[in-house]
Design an enzyme around this catalytic site. Sequence first.
Site: not given
Length: 650
Positions: A332, A361
Amino acid sequence: MKRYISDFGRFDRENAYYGDDLGAVTIGEITTFRVWAPFCTGVYLNLYTGGTGNNKIETLVMRRQDRGVWSVELMHTCYGYYYTYTLEYEHREYVETIDIYAKGCGVNGDRGFIPDFSELEPKDWNETPRPVCENAVDAVIYECHVRDFSISENSGVPFEKRGRFEGFTVEGTRYEDIKTCLDHLKELGVTHVQLQPVNDYATVDESKPYAGKYNWGYDPKNYMCLEGYYCSDAEEGEKRILEFRELVTALHKAGIGVILDVVFNHTYFTEDSAFHKTVPYYYHRLNRDGVFSNGSGCGNETASDHAMYRKYMIDALKFWATEYKIDGFRFDLMGLHDIDTVNIIRDELDKIYPPLLMYGEGWTGGESPYPTDRLAYKWNSYSFGRVGLFNDNLRDGIKGSTFELRSTGFVSGSDHAIISVKRGIAANSRYRALQGIADDLCWAFTPAQAINYCEAHDNNTLWDKLSISAADRTPEERRKMDKLAAAIVILSQGVPFIQLGQDFLRSKPKILPEGVERNEFNTFDENSYNAPDETNMVRWEEKKKNYDVFLWYRALIALRRSSPLFRLRTCEELDAHLHFHNNTDIIAFELIGTEECYFVVFNHRREERYVNLPHGRFYKRLGEDGKPEYKRFEGGVHVPPISCAVYKRL
Ligand code: CA
């Protein structure tokens, strides 16, 4: 607590501890507790019989060793005990905390638990091998939230297992004649399940398992412990470990790998986090003024560039990969981790299991004080190998900007998006035929670096996005758009990623307070992180209702997995095998191998298109119904409006 460090580089050189024995370590009949707490004037170990409540066994004085490590040795094993540390600062200030190295915890994660992993092996744990995944492009990833997966009354899972790890272990579940849950995963043909965070998070009260509370889990509290809300009894430290291992075993038996979504980029609590309590102002990044920086948008950001947080990430990931046989990690806000840390993690995980997937990400949730050229941003992709990045360029090309509700993309009729989709088909890589225009959008150095998607837990589902942005089109047309979007994601080079229920038009209806009128901005929930089940859960009856969509996704996955031409491994292979046709107003390409040749058309127009076939005779490998048509085609073909057609040379 005060700030003790002014120069982190120097501090790390003088104080970082590299032993692999932090936490509660049992060897033979001796358990040793070690905690790195260089600023303390005293540290005490508290042992308990329970994860909560008034049940202390004893408090033991720990002794300071080299480099700020405090330890105490017990002449017996401590399996089944719960524990905390009391940290003393300046001889007068005391704070109690869970160990950041705790491998288990009690209810709500306030006390550590000491598990004996060798005693917590479910049936077939040792006999079940990890599924094979030679190259990341062979993977088809399916993102699931543990609770969404089986909480619906139509999931076919027994009531007491719904919404929990156990929901993944039940075979033979049905809604009427439709396969659900584990059987659904097998039927769909995905290779990996990516679980939204399953490590202990903060905001759901584990002591009230039937309260119907909800969170996605991006509010991390303990990084080496499992979340108790997904377990049948959060009061018993063993249960969550055993039940999660049962989940892994069930998926591995089904040939499906398990990927964890890890949220190392911030801690839910800041001053009250175990990290800050143990070493004040060390584990988080600070702005120049000494205030916690907020690159995550969640109140703080961690400091992977500090030696002991980097070590912590590595230790935690190695722990999950070995003790739980995890097959991949999704990071994340990976853009908050420094590039060196990401590369070291890759090297360390390669020592355990080289096919393990790593991706994340390539962006942040706010501004970080750390130099952007040294963070794992997407545009720094050349600096880290064998680590994938979410392909937001293809995502927005397919359906329009995620952040502008009404914006349209290729499937909803935008011609401007043709080039974005073409780049995506070539994995946004340095594919020769698309060089020269917007090269910064060709960021992937191997196809495996592009994680292709058009729906994930964040933002509107694809179906909801289409409902808003293509509101003027018929539901039947939007259905075709959805199917075309799936074809692009699954038949593009790179790694396809889909969300649970995307394959049967998942929607997230927003639950409105009484009296609030519905409009296009509040019909669907685009950020359902703590919304009720009515918004988030998968409705298995929708699989029955939209069975044609499901069959289409399944057919696409089967096609992708049937030929290496859809899973090219290098940019050189792309140059050699992928050829776009010069149709200006739709997309058509060939995949030419030594034994096979495919011709793929993506027609996003509302009219049928006549397209010239390459030289030779073909049959229809995939028609609108997802089935092959064994008829001979030569010269040219009519491709229906808003559809994908795939032909294979005879
Ligand atoms: Ca929790």
